[in-house]
Design a protein around this motif. Sequence first.
Motif, mmCIF file in Angstrom:
data_model
loop_
_atom_site.group_PDB
_atom_site.id
_atom_site.type_symbol
_atom_site.label_atom_id
_atom_site.label_comp_id
_atom_site.label_asym_id
_atom_site.label_seq_id
_atom_site.Cartn_x
_atom_site.Cartn_y
_atom_site.Cartn_z
ATOM 1 N N ILE A 226 -2.072 8.676 -1.288
ATOM 2 C CA ILE A 226 -1.393 8.022 -2.327
ATOM 3 C C ILE A 226 -1.712 6.277 -2.116
ATOM 4 O O ILE A 226 -1.307 5.848 -1.030
ATOM 5 C CB ILE A 226 0.245 8.096 -2.272
ATOM 6 C CG1 ILE A 226 0.541 9.853 -2.301
ATOM 7 C CG2 ILE A 226 0.822 7.450 -3.436
ATOM 8 C CD1 ILE A 226 1.906 9.991 -1.841
ATOM 9 N N TYR A 227 -2.168 5.974 -2.925
ATOM 10 C CA TYR A 227 -2.650 4.304 -3.160
ATOM 11 C C TYR A 227 -1.653 3.736 -4.274
ATOM 12 O O TYR A 227 -1.541 4.239 -5.388
ATOM 13 C CB TYR A 227 -3.976 4.470 -3.310
ATOM 14 C CG TYR A 227 -5.055 4.841 -2.342
ATOM 15 C CD1 TYR A 227 -4.985 4.266 -0.943
ATOM 16 C CD2 TYR A 227 -5.524 6.254 -2.417
ATOM 17 C CE1 TYR A 227 -5.730 4.812 0.094
ATOM 18 C CE2 TYR A 227 -6.439 6.668 -1.341
ATOM 19 C CZ TYR A 227 -6.455 6.136 -0.217
ATOM 20 O OH TYR A 227 -6.979 6.618 0.928
ATOM 21 N N ILE B 45 6.676 -1.843 -2.970
ATOM 22 C CA ILE B 45 6.839 -0.479 -2.859
ATOM 23 C C ILE B 45 6.273 0.050 -1.528
ATOM 24 O O ILE B 45 6.860 1.152 -0.798
ATOM 25 C CB ILE B 45 6.256 0.233 -4.037
ATOM 26 C CG1 ILE B 45 7.133 -0.276 -5.138
ATOM 27 C CG2 ILE B 45 6.401 1.657 -4.106
ATOM 28 C CD1 ILE B 45 6.283 0.092 -6.600
ATOM 29 N N ALA B 46 4.943 -0.354 -1.096
ATOM 30 C CA ALA B 46 4.314 0.266 -0.034
ATOM 31 C C ALA B 46 5.090 0.189 1.444
ATOM 32 O O ALA B 46 5.395 0.852 2.094
ATOM 33 C CB ALA B 46 3.085 -0.235 0.075
ATOM 34 N N GLY C 172 -2.602 3.361 1.362
ATOM 35 C CA GLY C 172 -3.298 2.006 1.125
ATOM 36 C C GLY C 172 -2.907 1.434 -0.113
ATOM 37 O O GLY C 172 -2.223 1.815 -1.105
ATOM 38 N N VAL C 173 -3.073 -0.081 -0.017
ATOM 39 C CA VAL C 173 -2.808 -0.977 -1.188
ATOM 40 C C VAL C 173 -3.901 -1.868 -1.623
ATOM 41 O O VAL C 173 -4.758 -2.276 -0.766
ATOM 42 C CB VAL C 173 -1.558 -1.869 -0.991
ATOM 43 C CG1 VAL C 173 -1.324 -3.009 -1.997
ATOM 44 C CG2 VAL C 173 -0.300 -1.197 -0.823
ATOM 45 N N PHE D 10 0.231 1.058 6.181
ATOM 46 C CA PHE D 10 -0.711 1.280 5.299
ATOM 47 C C PHE D 10 -2.032 0.355 5.451
ATOM 48 O O PHE D 10 -1.690 -0.515 6.072
ATOM 49 C CB PHE D 10 -0.242 1.393 3.991
ATOM 50 C CG PHE D 10 0.505 -0.191 3.484
ATOM 51 C CD1 PHE D 10 -0.319 -1.200 2.897
ATOM 52 C CD2 PHE D 10 1.789 -0.287 3.820
ATOM 53 C CE1 PHE D 10 0.300 -2.484 2.676
ATOM 54 C CE2 PHE D 10 2.147 -1.552 3.319
ATOM 55 C CZ PHE D 10 1.544 -2.583 3.029
ATOM 56 N N ALA D 11 -3.105 0.751 4.778
ATOM 57 C CA ALA D 11 -4.156 -0.283 5.011
ATOM 58 C C ALA D 11 -4.118 -1.204 3.592
ATOM 59 O O ALA D 11 -3.697 -0.630 2.546
ATOM 60 C CB ALA D 11 -5.446 0.633 5.115
#
Length: 391
Positions: A118-119, A133-134, A142-143, A163-164
């Motif tokens: 989910i990105y 949100i991440a 990832g973002v 996350f990355a």
Amino acid sequence: MLRYIILLSICVNTFAQTYETGKLIDSILVSDKSKETFAIYLPSAFDANVTSPIVFIFDPGAEGKRGIQQFIKASEIYGYILVCSNHTKNGPYDRNFDITNRLFEFMFANFKIKQDQIYLSGFSGGSRLASAIAVLTNQVAGVVGCGAGFSLESSHVPSTQSFAYAGVCGDRDMNYQEMIRAKGYLQKLNFTNTLITYDGHHSWTPPDQILRAFDWLEIQAHLQGIRKKDDSEIYKNYQKVYNTALEAQEEGDLLIAVENYERALTTYNSFYKLDSIVDKLKVIRKSKEYKNLLKSVSKAFDKEVTLTKKFTTRLFEDYKKPDKIDLSWWEKELGKLEKLDEKEDPQTKKMLERLRFQIFAVAHSMNNPNLYQSNQKQKELTKKIRKLIYP
């Protein structure tokens, strides 16, 4: 946030099979109750019976089609479902969180989504929303942050690796310095991140640059065992980064060359022996040309900070007292920028482009009812100033 993912991902119906693949579809209704809509793009190879990776995109002006267009190339290569709300926009975070939750609920109830791919992505204020949100959900792989870093709310800023993060920004973007600072901040945290820069201003990132960000994220997914890549695909992506660095070096664009050589090292050092890149970086960093370039960049950055403070301070002072504005001050000071722009130093020219847009953007934001309650005189004031900046 994202509380619906686990609960509803198993409740998929045949809704996903009703949409044409390889076509950008706008204004799909989330629910009759909310009346909110979104745009969607299903890649040509999409199969409703197979789980797919997804990218939720946030456009600062709530234009779903505009947000999705830049991601279609990456979608076709990597199979991402693309989704962009027609209602999230620059404004209060709580409002945007509520809209996003309803969109999440809809997507995970109606599509088979890969839980570990989910990105999130967005441009400008949408980029800040995506990273917020991440951070708050801790369920995102990832973002891709385009043209802006993080929210000013401390609870929205990443502090631990979950996350990355791939930042993407033009070197004439008003938030260019901010993105460089964000990279430094994440590096201090040993946070998996990269920053991709290119010749561009403050606008939605071009498709080729978006693809570069997802090339990098896909390698991160491979390293984590989430998405297995074959050797040829890994080498192809490595070559893209290396060739970008090599071409930039040959053209004398040493900032881009160093950035990409460094990315090649940090991303692919576990796959290949890269002593030649280490040697290339040593040569560039010792060169007089590169050292002078860094001095020019540093000087331009310092000047940018000083001028930004000067103009924004004056803008807010005039905004509070629109009846007493002296436009001659603006004409005089903007005239000084024109004379400064006559210098041939390319870093100064890029700085001035960033500065002008920054002032314009702040003035423009003062007409956003979600951010300011401006009266008619204040609106007229900001319009006049914007006109002086861009006649």
